[in-house]
Design an enzyme around this catalytic site. Structure first.
Site, PDB file in Angstrom:
ATOM      1  N   GLU A   1       0.797  -1.239   0.000  1.00 16.01           N
ATOM      2  CA  GLU A   1       0.000   0.000   0.000  1.00 16.01           C
ATOM      3  C   GLU A   1       0.821   1.276   0.000  1.00 16.01           C
ATOM      4  O   GLU A   1       1.895   1.354   0.537  1.00 16.01           O
ATOM      5  CB  GLU A   1      -0.857  -0.026   1.271  1.00 16.01           C
ATOM      6  CG  GLU A   1      -1.619   1.229   1.533  1.00 16.01           C
ATOM      7  CD  GLU A   1      -2.556   1.534   0.416  1.00 16.01           C
ATOM      8  OE1 GLU A   1      -2.270   2.465  -0.320  1.00 16.01           O
ATOM      9  OE2 GLU A   1      -3.545   0.841   0.263  1.00 16.01           O
TER      10      GLU A   1
ATOM     11  N   LYS B   1       4.484   8.974   1.275  1.00 13.79           N
ATOM     12  CA  LYS B   1       4.096   8.077   0.195  1.00 13.79           C
ATOM     13  C   LYS B   1       5.048   6.894   0.157  1.00 13.79           C
ATOM     14  O   LYS B   1       6.227   7.011   0.453  1.00 13.79           O
ATOM     15  CB  LYS B   1       4.129   8.808  -1.147  1.00 13.79           C
ATOM     16  CG  LYS B   1       3.224  10.042  -1.196  1.00 13.79           C
ATOM     17  CD  LYS B   1       1.758   9.659  -1.136  1.00 13.79           C
ATOM     18  CE  LYS B   1       0.873  10.887  -1.134  1.00 13.79           C
ATOM     19  NZ  LYS B   1       0.856  11.588   0.166  1.00 13.79           N
ATOM     20  N   ASP B   2       4.528   5.777  -0.284  1.00 10.96           N
ATOM     21  CA  ASP B   2       5.253   4.520  -0.283  1.00 10.96           C
ATOM     22  C   ASP B   2       6.339   4.498  -1.353  1.00 10.96           C
ATOM     23  O   ASP B   2       6.339   5.311  -2.276  1.00 10.96           O
ATOM     24  CB  ASP B   2       4.262   3.377  -0.509  1.00 10.96           C
ATOM     25  CG  ASP B   2       4.900   2.016  -0.377  1.00 10.96           C
ATOM     26  OD1 ASP B   2       5.492   1.739   0.669  1.00 10.96           O
ATOM     27  OD2 ASP B   2       4.816   1.226  -1.335  1.00 10.96           O
ATOM     28  N   LYS B   3       7.221   3.529  -1.236  1.00  8.75           N
ATOM     29  CA  LYS B   3       8.345   3.413  -2.153  1.00  8.75           C
ATOM     30  C   LYS B   3       7.951   2.836  -3.506  1.00  8.75           C
ATOM     31  O   LYS B   3       8.289   3.390  -4.548  1.00  8.75           O
ATOM     32  CB  LYS B   3       9.435   2.534  -1.519  1.00  8.75           C
ATOM     33  CG  LYS B   3      10.624   2.244  -2.434  1.00  8.75           C
ATOM     34  CD  LYS B   3      11.664   1.408  -1.715  1.00  8.75           C
ATOM     35  CE  LYS B   3      12.839   1.111  -2.635  1.00  8.75           C
ATOM     36  NZ  LYS B   3      13.902   0.349  -1.957  1.00  8.75           N
ATOM     37  N   ARG B   4       7.229   1.741  -3.503  1.00  2.57           N
ATOM     38  CA  ARG B   4       7.055   0.972  -4.732  1.00  2.57           C
ATOM     39  C   ARG B   4       5.910   1.515  -5.575  1.00  2.57           C
ATOM     40  O   ARG B   4       4.876   0.876  -5.743  1.00  2.57           O
ATOM     41  CB  ARG B   4       6.864  -0.503  -4.413  1.00  2.57           C
ATOM     42  CG  ARG B   4       8.075  -1.073  -3.677  1.00  2.57           C
ATOM     43  CD  ARG B   4       8.007  -2.567  -3.499  1.00  2.57           C
ATOM     44  NE  ARG B   4       9.172  -3.054  -2.807  1.00  2.57           N
ATOM     45  CZ  ARG B   4      10.366  -3.287  -3.364  1.00  2.57           C
ATOM     46  NH1 ARG B   4      10.529  -3.061  -4.641  1.00  2.57           N
ATOM     47  NH2 ARG B   4      11.373  -3.729  -2.648  1.00  2.57           N
TER      48      ARG B   4
END
Length: 719
Positions: A52, A351-354
Site C-alpha cells: 500500500e 508516500k510509499d516506495k514501490r
C-alpha cells in the site's frame, strides 16, 4: 520442473531483477522505465499485489528508519482530539493512520539520533556516533538488494495471510477474477508506472507536476553559483561543514582576481554550505576566499537568515515526483544534495516506495533556483511547480490520494469487470487495515504491541530481537544469532552495519541502560515507531471486529451501531435506523475515550481483549505514551472519482498511460490495439488518508492480498 531447480531459478531471476531496479542504473529520469519481464504474461496468473501507498500523517520528520517515524502516532490527548474523526471522507485536519511494518534494518536509515554520553566497556557512545555518521550514505545497495532478492520468497513463507489479521469478508457479490498489479513474476520486473499516486491537497486539488519553470526573482544568485567551485573544493567544504576533518577553515585561491569573481565565490559557499561564513585574505600576494564555521552544527538545521529577502515567503513549496523512493528516503536524498538537515522539510503525508508518487513538499529558505538545479543531477526525481509561501506544510492536512492503477492481463469478462467496478463505485469496500500494517516477517507487529500493552517488557525485547523463522538479510540473522547466544547487546550491535533500525536502536538502548531497564532501552526508539506497535494491535482488533460485525449484521445499520455526529460517537436508536446507511456506521479502535456498540459486537471486543490479558475498561498504561485513547473508523469506504477502462494491448512492455513526466516531455499517450493479445483494467479512484488502496483492489479481484499468499501462488506457478 523439480522444486530445487525452481528455487535456483527463482533466486537467479530475483537477483537479476535487483540489478534492473531504477535507482541502480545511472541514467536520466526521462529515460527511466522499470524493466518489463521478458516473457508473455501468463493467463489467469494471480500477480503480486502492491504494498500500500502508506499515508502516514501526524508527526515530525525525524524518524527511526523505514520511511519515517510512525506518523499516525500522537500524544494521547492530542490523539483523542485529532483521531476521532480521522476516517471521515475529506474531513479537514484528519490524520492518516497507515503504517508500514516497524523500521527494520533492511529499510532506509533515518536521521542519526543524538547519543548521550555514557560509558560502555565494548562500545563508547562516541564510537557509536562515529559509526552512525559513517552510515550516512547507507550500505552498498548492490549487496543489500542481491541478498534481499535471494531471501524474500523464503521469508514470505512465514509471513501473514489476511485470515491471520482478521481480513475475511467482502461486500460485493460479483465473481472475482485475476489480474497482475504492477506487472510482476515472483515480484520481478516491477512496473512502477502501473501504480501512480497523486496527493489531494488541503484545498481539494490533485497535485500534478506540470511546470518546471523557476519563479523570476531579482534576489536569486547568478547561475554561476553552481559551477564556480570545483568538485575537489566542494568536497573539502562539505567535510568542513559537516565537521568530518580537523580543518578549521578551507582556503580557495581566486585565480581570476576580480571583485565579481570573488563575490560569486562568496555567494556560492554561503548558499551551498549553510553554516559556513567567508572572508577574503591576501597570502603571499595571492587572493584567497577563506571559509570557516560561524554558528557551529546548529547552522545546518537553521539556514542563514540574513541572506533571505524579507519580502519573500520563508518556505519554498514544490511538487515532488518520485519513482521507487518513499518520502523520507527522498527527503534524505534532497537534504544530502542541498547540504541541509532533513528537518527543514515539511509535507502533508508520506508516500510509499514501490510506486510513482506526486506530492507537495515545503522547505525552509532554499531557493526555487537551487531546488530546480537538482533536476540536472538526480535520478527518479523531478521537482517543479515552485512557489514561495509564508507557512510550511503540516502532516494531516491532505484530504486524500488519487490512485491510477493498471491491472494487467485480466481474466475477467467485460461483464465481470463492469459488475466489480460498479460495486466499488456504489457500495465501496470494507475499510480494513491492509497487510502492511502488520509487518512482513514471522513476528507480526501487533504481537509486539500487545506485549507493550500487557507491560511484558521482556517479551517485547524477545519478540524484536529473537531469531525468527524465514530468511532475512544475512547481517540481521547474524545479529539475532549473536543475541540468542550471548545476550550481549553490544556484541549483537556490532553485527549490524546499519544501526538506525529498530533492532539497532533497542540494542543501543540496552547497552546504555542495561538489561534490567528494558523500558528505558525501548524508549530510545523514536516515539512514533514505538507507538506504531500498539496501533498495529488496535488495527488487528478492529479488523477482527469489523469482520464479526459484517458476518452478524450484514451491510445494513442496526440499532446499537455507532455513527459520528461531528467528533462525537452516538448510538443508532431503533426509530432512527432508516435515517442512516452502512456508510455512516463507525466502529471503535479500543481505547479509554471510545464507546462500543450496543449489540453482540461489544461482547466480542471484551472477549478478544480479555483473551489477550487486557482490560477493555482500563486502556490507560503505566507509561503515558502507551495509553490508548482510541478512535473511530468507518467500516465501509466508498471511493470518489471512480472511473475505469478496459484496454487491449499486444506488447506487455508498453506503458498503458502517461505519467506527469511523460506529459511534460510531450510524449503522446499510448495507442491501444483494437483486438490485442492481452487485456488490462485501468482504474482511477480517490481515497481519504486513512484507507488502503490494496483493500479496494482486493474487493475488485476477490483475492488475498498478503505477500505470503501471492508468493505461494507465484512459486507454485514456477514449479
Amino acid at each position: 520442473m523439480s522444486g530445487r531447480p525452481c528455487r535456483w531459478l527463482l533466486r537467479g531471476t530475483l537477483a537479476a531483477a535487483a540489478l534492473l531496479r531504477p535507482e541502480r542504473r545511472a541514467r536520466p529520469l526521462a529515460a527511466v522505465r522499470p524493466a518489463a519481464r521478458s516473457r508473455s504474461p501468463v493467463p489467469g496468473f494471480l500477480g503480486a499485489l502492491k504494498m500500500e501507498i502508506t499515508e502516514m500523517t501526524g508527526v515530525s520528520l525525524k524518524r527511526g528508519s523505514l520511511a519515517v517515524e510512525d506518523n499516525d502516532s500522537l500524544a494521547p490527548a492530542e490523539e483523542a482530539k485529532r483521531q476521532k474523526v480521522s476516517e471521515g471522507w475529506l474531513t479537514k485536519g484528519q490524520d492518516g493512520m497507515e503504517n508500514n511494518s516497524p523500521p527494520r534494518c533492511e529499510n532506509v536509515p533515518a536521521l542519526p539520533e543524538a547519543v548521550s554520553a555514557g560509558k560502555s566497556k565494548r562500545n563508547s557512545d562516541a564510537r557509536l556516533q562515529e559509526e552512525e555518521e559513517e552510515e550516512e550514505d547507507g550500505l552498498s545497495e548492490e549487496g543489500e538488494e542481491e541478498e534481499e532478492a535471494e531471501s524474500f520468497a523464503d521469508m514470505m513463507k512465514h509471513g501473514l495471510t489476511e485470515l491471520d489479521v482478521g481480513i475475511t469478508k467482502f461486500v460485493s457479490s460479483h465473481q472475482g477474477f485475476s489480474g497482475i498489479l504492477k506487472e510482476s513474476l515472483c515480484f520481478l520486473f516491477v512496473r512502477y508506472s502501473d501504480f501512480v499516486v497523486h496527493e489531494i491537497g488541503k484545498d481539494g486539488r490533485i497535485s500534478h507536476l506540470n511546470d518546471l519553470s523557476v519563479p523570476v526573482d531579482e534576489e536569486d544568485p547568478p547561475e554561476d553559483l553552481f559551477t564556480v567551485l570545483t568538485a575537489e573544493e566542494k568536497q573539502r567544504l562539505e567535510e568542513l561543514q559537516l565537521f568530518k576533518n580537523k580543518e578549521t577553515s578551507v582556503a580557495i585561491e581566486v585565480v581570476e582576481d576580480t571583485k565579481e569573481k570573488r563575490t560569486v565565490i562568496h555567494q556560492a559557499i554561503k548558499s551551498l554550505f549553510p553554516g559556513l561564513e567567508t572572508k577574503t585574505e591576501d597570502r603571499e600576494g595571492k587572493k584567497y576566499i577563506v571559509a570557516y564555521h560561524a554558528a557551529g552544527k546548529k547552522a545546518l538545521a537553521n539556514p542563514r537568515k540574513h541572506s533571505w529577502p524579507k519580502s519573500r515567503g520563508s518556505y519554498c513549496h514544490f511538487v515532488l515526483y518520485k519513482e521507487n523512493k518513499d518520502t523520507m528516503d527522498a527527503i534524505n536524498v534532497l537534504s544530502k544534495y542541498l547540504r541541509v538537515k532533513p528537518n527543514i522539510f515539511s509535507y502533508m503525508g508520506t508516500k510509499d516506495k514501490r510506486a510513482i508518487t506526486v506530492q507537495e513538499i515545503a522547505v525552509l529558505k532554499i531557493t526555487a533556483q537551487r531546488l530546480a538545479h537538482l533536476n540536472k543531477c538526480l535520478m527518479n526525481f523531478k521537482l517543479g511547480n515552485f512557489s514561495y509561501q509564508k507557512n510550511p506544510l503540516k502532516l494531516g492536512e491532505l484530504q486524500g490520494n488519487h490512485f491510477t492503477v493498471v491491472l494487467r492481463n485480466i481474466t475477467g469478462t467485460d461483464d465481470q469487470v463492469e459488475q466489480a467496478m460498479n460495486s466499488l463505485k456504489e457500495i465501496g469496500f470494507i475499510n480494513y487495515y491492509g497487510m502492511q500494517r502488520f509487518g512482513t516477517t514471522a513476528v507480526p507487529t501487533y504481537q509486539v504491541g500487545r506485549a507493550i500493552l500487557q507491560n511484558s517488557w521482556a517479551e517485547v525485547m524477545d519478540l524484536i530481537l529473537k531469531p525468527r523463522s524465514g530468511a532475512e538479510k544475512g547481517y540481521l540473522v547474524k545479529c539475532r544469532e549473536e543475541w540468542a547466544k550471548t545476550r550481549d547487546p553490544a556484541a549483537a550491535l556490532r553485527k549490524l552495519p546499519v544501526k538506525r533500525c529498530v533492532e539497532g536502536q533497542l540494542l543501543r538502548g540496552l547497552s546504555k541502560y542495561g538489561m534490567k531497564n528494558i523500558v528505558s532501552a525501548f524508549g530510545i526508539i523514536p516515539r512514533n515507531n514505538r507507538l506504531m506497535y500498539i496501533h498495529s494491535y488496535q488495527s488487528y482488533v478492529w479488523n477482527n471486529m469489523v469482520s464479526k460485525r459484517i458476518e452478524e449484521y450484514g451491510l445494513t445499520p442496526v440499532p446499537g451501531d455507532l455513527v459520528l455526529k461531528g467528533a462525537t460517537a452516538t448510538y443508532i436508536e431503533e426509530e432512527d435506523v432508516n435515517n442512516y446507511s452502512i456508510h455512516d456506521v463507525v466502529m471503535p479502535l479500543p481505547g479509554f475515550e471510545v464507546i462500543y456498540p450496543k449489540h453482540k459486537i461489544s461482547d466480542a471486543y471484551r472477549e478478544m481483549l480479555t483473551a489477550d490479558n487486557l482490560d477493555i475498561d482500563n486502556m490507560r498504561h503505566k507509561i503515558r505514551d502507551y495509553s490508548l485513547s482510541g478512535a473511530y473508523r468507518k467500516i465501509i469506504i466508498r471511493p470518489q472519482n471512480v472511473s475505469w477502462e478496459v484496454v487491449a494491448y499486444d506488447d506487455p512492455k508498453i506503458p498503458l498511460f502517461n505519467t506527469d513526466v511523460d506529459n511534460l516531455e510531450g510524449k503522446p499517450p499510448p495507442v491501444f490495439a483494437s483486438e490485442g493479445k492481452y487485456r488490462a483494467l485501468k482504474m482511477d479512484f480517490s481515497l481519504p488518508p486513512s484507507t488502503y488502496a490494496t483493500m479496494a483492489i482486493r474487493e475488485v479481484l476477490k483475492m488475498d492480498t498478503s505477500i505470503k499468499n501471492q508468493t505461494q501462488l507465484n512459486t507454485t506457478w514456477l514449479r
